[in-house]
Write an enzyme that holds these catalytic residues in place. Structure first.
Site, short mmCIF file in Angstrom:
data_model
loop_
_atom_site.label_atom_id
_atom_site.label_comp_id
_atom_site.label_asym_id
_atom_site.label_seq_id
_atom_site.Cartn_x
_atom_site.Cartn_y
_atom_site.Cartn_z
N TRP A 85 -2.95 -2.58 -1.20
CA TRP A 85 -2.83 -4.41 -1.63
C TRP A 85 -3.29 -5.68 -0.52
O TRP A 85 -3.36 -4.99 0.00
CB TRP A 85 -1.30 -3.72 -1.62
CG TRP A 85 -0.95 -5.30 -1.74
CD1 TRP A 85 0.14 -5.49 -3.24
CD2 TRP A 85 -0.33 -6.69 -1.74
NE1 TRP A 85 -0.28 -7.38 -3.42
CE2 TRP A 85 -0.29 -7.63 -1.98
CE3 TRP A 85 -0.67 -6.61 0.58
CZ2 TRP A 85 0.84 -8.88 -1.21
CZ3 TRP A 85 -0.14 -8.68 0.95
CH2 TRP A 85 -0.10 -8.95 -0.68
N LYS A 145 6.66 -4.36 -3.89
CA LYS A 145 7.39 -4.08 -3.86
C LYS A 145 8.31 -4.14 -2.89
O LYS A 145 9.14 -5.52 -2.26
CB LYS A 145 7.90 -3.16 -4.43
CG LYS A 145 9.54 -2.76 -4.32
CD LYS A 145 10.25 -3.30 -5.68
CE LYS A 145 11.84 -3.01 -5.41
NZ LYS A 145 12.89 -4.57 -5.97
N HIS A 167 18.32 -38.22 -4.46
CA HIS A 167 17.37 -37.81 -3.32
C HIS A 167 15.88 -37.80 -3.57
O HIS A 167 15.71 -37.33 -2.60
CB HIS A 167 18.35 -36.48 -2.51
CG HIS A 167 19.51 -37.28 -1.78
ND1 HIS A 167 20.16 -38.66 -1.57
CD2 HIS A 167 21.69 -36.64 -2.55
CE1 HIS A 167 21.16 -39.07 -1.63
NE2 HIS A 167 21.64 -37.67 -2.33
N ASN A 206 -1.66 2.68 5.91
CA ASN A 206 -1.42 1.62 6.11
C ASN A 206 -1.40 0.36 6.68
O ASN A 206 -0.72 0.93 7.87
CB ASN A 206 0.69 1.88 5.46
CG ASN A 206 0.17 2.01 4.15
OD1 ASN A 206 -0.66 2.11 3.68
ND2 ASN A 206 1.47 2.57 3.22
N GLY A 207 -0.32 -1.15 6.30
CA GLY A 207 -0.12 -2.16 7.57
C GLY A 207 -1.45 -2.47 8.12
O GLY A 207 -2.46 -2.86 7.18
N GLU A 264 18.21 -18.07 -6.69
CA GLU A 264 18.13 -16.80 -6.77
C GLU A 264 17.75 -16.54 -8.31
O GLU A 264 16.49 -15.79 -8.52
CB GLU A 264 19.11 -15.66 -6.89
CG GLU A 264 18.97 -14.22 -6.82
CD GLU A 264 17.67 -13.64 -6.11
OE1 GLU A 264 17.15 -14.26 -5.37
OE2 GLU A 264 17.53 -12.52 -7.00
N LYS A 304 13.56 -15.36 -9.70
CA LYS A 304 13.58 -14.28 -10.75
C LYS A 304 12.46 -14.67 -11.81
O LYS A 304 11.09 -14.40 -12.21
CB LYS A 304 14.79 -14.21 -10.72
CG LYS A 304 14.77 -12.97 -11.55
CD LYS A 304 15.47 -12.11 -10.48
CE LYS A 304 14.64 -12.30 -9.22
NZ LYS A 304 14.68 -11.37 -7.92
N ARG A 320 5.13 -0.32 -5.91
CA ARG A 320 4.94 -0.97 -5.05
C ARG A 320 3.78 -2.37 -5.18
O ARG A 320 4.32 -3.38 -4.28
CB ARG A 320 4.76 -0.36 -4.13
CG ARG A 320 6.17 1.14 -3.39
CD ARG A 320 5.36 2.21 -2.54
NE ARG A 320 5.25 1.18 -1.12
CZ ARG A 320 6.50 1.52 -0.70
NH1 ARG A 320 7.51 1.91 -0.86
NH2 ARG A 320 6.34 1.15 1.20
N GLU A 344 8.68 -15.46 -9.93
CA GLU A 344 7.72 -14.17 -9.78
C GLU A 344 7.34 -13.64 -10.75
O GLU A 344 6.34 -12.75 -11.10
CB GLU A 344 8.54 -13.10 -8.77
CG GLU A 344 9.46 -12.49 -9.21
CD GLU A 344 10.39 -11.74 -8.12
OE1 GLU A 344 9.89 -11.34 -7.49
OE2 GLU A 344 12.15 -12.13 -7.92
N CYS A 360 0.37 -1.30 -0.11
CA CYS A 360 -0.03 0.35 0.41
C CYS A 360 1.38 1.42 -0.14
O CYS A 360 1.93 1.38 0.77
CB CYS A 360 -1.02 -0.13 1.63
SG CYS A 360 -1.53 -1.12 0.94
C1 F6R Z 1 12.23 -10.72 -5.47
C2 F6R Z 1 11.89 -9.29 -4.52
C3 F6R Z 1 11.72 -10.08 -2.90
C4 F6R Z 1 12.15 -9.26 -2.17
C5 F6R Z 1 12.07 -8.94 -0.30
C6 F6R Z 1 12.59 -8.32 0.53
O1 F6R Z 1 12.75 -10.83 -6.58
O2 F6R Z 1 12.51 -8.66 -4.79
O3 F6R Z 1 11.96 -11.68 -2.29
O4 F6R Z 1 14.02 -9.40 -1.63
O5 F6R Z 1 10.51 -9.17 -0.38
O6 F6R Z 1 12.89 -6.88 0.47
P1 F6R Z 1 13.74 -6.31 0.81
O7 F6R Z 1 15.37 -6.16 0.20
O8 F6R Z 1 12.91 -5.21 0.93
O9 F6R Z 1 14.14 -6.31 2.64
#
Ligand code: F6R
Length: 607
Positions: free
Chosen positions: A75, A602, A506, A99-100, A483, A487, A27, A490, A2
């Site tokens: 959100w 985000k 395994h 927010n929250g 990682e 990517k 975000r 997501e 949000c």
């Molecule tokens: C994946 C991604 C998320 C963030 C996670 C932590 O691409 O962006 O997995 O890495 O939400 O976010 P931060 O680094 O802002 O604590």
């Protein structure tokens, strides 16, 4: 997640609110709304499901010249994404954006019999609670907000206005960021400083437990207990170019391509290549304190967690007598983990606002353990609450998928490891190769991106219809493969999972069939031969393999991406660039929203 914006001044409030909400789009959100109030106390509440463009269309049909207002991108947490659940919420004459999460909203709701609830949200409960103290303007709005917040359990960043007082906005925070932009004859509010860029360079970052009464030419900050706070005005460092696409079609590609420069910013002034040493000022630990470190806890979520895992593999290579435990914040915060003597915690977060990471930071601090932030967002909550820290300085990361932050988080943590090793007296002959490669990385990143970009775009097109992918690696290539898989899943919604190559037999080997393709990371080094044997096992079962390597490779896999670079130790960082590009081009080929993948946000400011 949000987003909040607010305005009071001499200009058109609707214009700022819409442009501010657009800045916060990255975000992640599913509905949006604004309310403005005219000088003769009439409110215009406009809300819409979906994109800001929908809200903008509605605002265009109800254009007003009001000078005060608040806005929100939602959100969904409590109640589906819909117009009625979108903020601002109304109760009597007041309007509120939040927010929250209000954890005790159900109990509070039972006490608010006079309010007719129009939404399913916890935020409307807060609006009604504020109104129950405001009583149609009988008491000052700020007092009503404070009374209400004292009853709330949970997290909030709130902004409240009333039709009765069209010259003030009351804001408060606890666990959810709020920034006040100090302008000339105007004051702006945002949950993220990027909404303020271009309007003012001066900002006050509200702290938890603070409430502020904001007018066009005054800002009064107090604690919830009515103690005055002399708020510090800080400079917003972000410039407009940093939050624009700069000629790229998507922020994600821009941010991937920015990595040579963003890593340079991480390294600036911190490396001494001639001596093979590193100097980090931010952590604020003395040589003696560094020498005493026996255990490192690295805390993060998602990509930040993967960065911690990879950094841990490196740090243990050159730092003697140290154990490293990289943990997922949402798990760690509820574990009864024993923290041994001599521990230091690295708190890793791009946004500096992630709720679970922040909760871990607070708990670890409570136990008397030193906390060091590896944070990107300057002035963020985590950056302000850690005992010391090393900013990664990659600039704003707008695309939801984290890319440039990962690379710099890994290297910043490795540099922290190097400072521990230096203090513990590790010979510079052992550390120097790491320092030398780190110094070369920005240029090698540039070259790798340039060399592989087109080829990866082609390969991604070929594999775009697969629904399943397996990412494989050993040693430092294993967290890298995790990682890479994150990517891809997501942003392109491919069911991608990573396994350590040695784990295949395994269980996961059973998956290999024509529905899957495999992305194999094959770095030169001690485990090369073993990796080759693992690939042969997948090939023998009909695997569809793309190999990414920095050395000779002659197995008959479907595709090979060869990275030509003298970088050896940090080859997985270069391989990760290929994985970032692969995820990007797969998503483009599928036609999905690259920068704002479905269901995601985000900055994850709720648990
Ligand atoms: C994946 C991604 C998320 C963030 C996670 C932590 O691409 O962006 O997995 O890495 O939400 O976010 P931060 O680094 O802002 O604590």
């Amino acid at each position: 997640m949000c987003g909040i914006v607010g305005y009071v001044g001499n200009k058109n409030a609707q214009d700022f609110l819409i442009s501010g909400l657009k800045r916060l789009e990255y975000r992640g959100y599913d509905s949006a709304g604004i309310v403005t109030i005219s000088g003769d106390n009439k409110a215009a509440l406009i809300r819409a499901e979906g994109k800001i463009a929908n809200l903008e269309d509605k605002v265009a049909k109800n254009k007003r010249d009001d000078k005060i207002g608040i806005g929100h991108t939602r959100w969904a947490t409590h109640g589906e994404p819909s117009e009625k659940n979108a903020h601002p919420h109304k109760a009597g004459e007041i309007y509120l954006v939040h927010n929250g999460i209000i954890e005790n909203y159900k109990e509070l709701k039972k006490t608010l019999k006079e309010h007719k609830f129009a939404s399913e949200t916890d935020s409307e409960v807060l609006a009604a609670l504020v109104e129950s103290f405001y009583k149609g303007g009988k008491y000052p709005l700020a007092d009503a907000v404070v009374q209400a917040l004292k009853l709330v359990k949970g997290t909030y960043g709130v902004a409240v206005i009333s039709e009765k007082n069209p010259d003030e906005v009351v804001v408060a925070r606890s666990g959810s960021p709020l920034v006040i932009g100090v302008g000339n004859g105007e004051t702006l509010i945002a949950s993220d400083a990027s909404a303020l860029v271009g309007h003012t360079k001066r900002a006050i970052y509200l702290n938890d437990g603070e409430v502020a009464v904001i007018k066009k030419d005054s800002i009064e900050v107090k604690t919830l207990n009515a103690e005055p706070v002399s708020a510090k005005v800080e400079e917003i460092e972000t410039n407009l170019a940093a939050i624009q696409k700069g000629g790229y079609e998507h922020f994600l590609l821009k941010e991937i391509m920015e990595q040579p420069e963003s890593l340079k910013e991480t390294l600036r002034g911190r490396l001494n290549v001639a001596e093979g040493s590193v100097r980090l000022g931010g952590p604020g630990l003395s040589e003696g304190e560094l020498r005493k470190i026996k255990h490192l806890i690295i805390v993060g979520c998602g990509t930040a967690y993967h960065a911690g895992l990879l950094a841990g593999y490196y740090i243990e290579q050159f730092t003697p007598e140290i154990t490293i435990e990289t943990v997922i914040a949402s798990e760690y915060r509820y574990r009864q983990a024993y923290i041994p003597e001599g521990s230091v915690a690295l708190i890793v977060s791009q946004s500096g606002e992630t709720a679970d990471t922040l909760a871990c930071l607070r708990e670890i601090k409570r136990q008397g353990v030193k906390t060091i932030g590896i944070v990107n967002a300057i002035g963020s909550t985590i950056a302000r609450e850690v005992d010391g820290g090393t900013y990664v300085h990659v600039g704003p990361e707008i695309s939801v998928a984290s890319t440039k932050a990962f690379t710099s988080q890994v290297i910043a943590m490795v540099m922290f490891g190097l400072t521990i090793a230096q203090a513990k007296g590790v010979k510079s002959t052992i550390l120097k190769p790491y320092v030398e490669e780190i110094a070369e990385l920005p240029e090698e990143i540039r070259r790798t991106l340039e060399d592989t970009n087109e080829k990866i775009a082609e390969i991604a097109k070929k594999y775009k219809d697969y629904e399943h992918a397996i990412y494989l690696g050993r040693d430092t290539a294993y967290p890298t493969s995790m990682e890479g898989a994150l990517k891809l899943k997501e942003i392109s919604y491919v069911d991608a999972n990573a396994y350590a190559f040695g784990e295949l037999k395994h269980g996961p080997l059973a998956l290999v069939d024509d529905r899957f393709f495999e992305l194999a990371l094959v770095p030169e080094g001690a485990l090369y031969e073993k990796t080759i044997s693992n690939i042969q096992e997948v090939l023998a079962r009909g695997g569809h393999i793309i190999a990414i390597t920095n050395t000779d490779f002659d197995l008959p896999v479907e595709n090979v991406v060869r990275i030509e670079s003298q970088i050896k130790i940090f080859a997985p960082i270069l391989m990760n660039l290929v994985l970032q590009l692969f995820a990007y081009y797969t998503t483009v080929a599928k036609g999905y929203n690259v920068d704002q993948p479905r269901n995601l946000a985000k900055s994850v400011t709720v648990e």
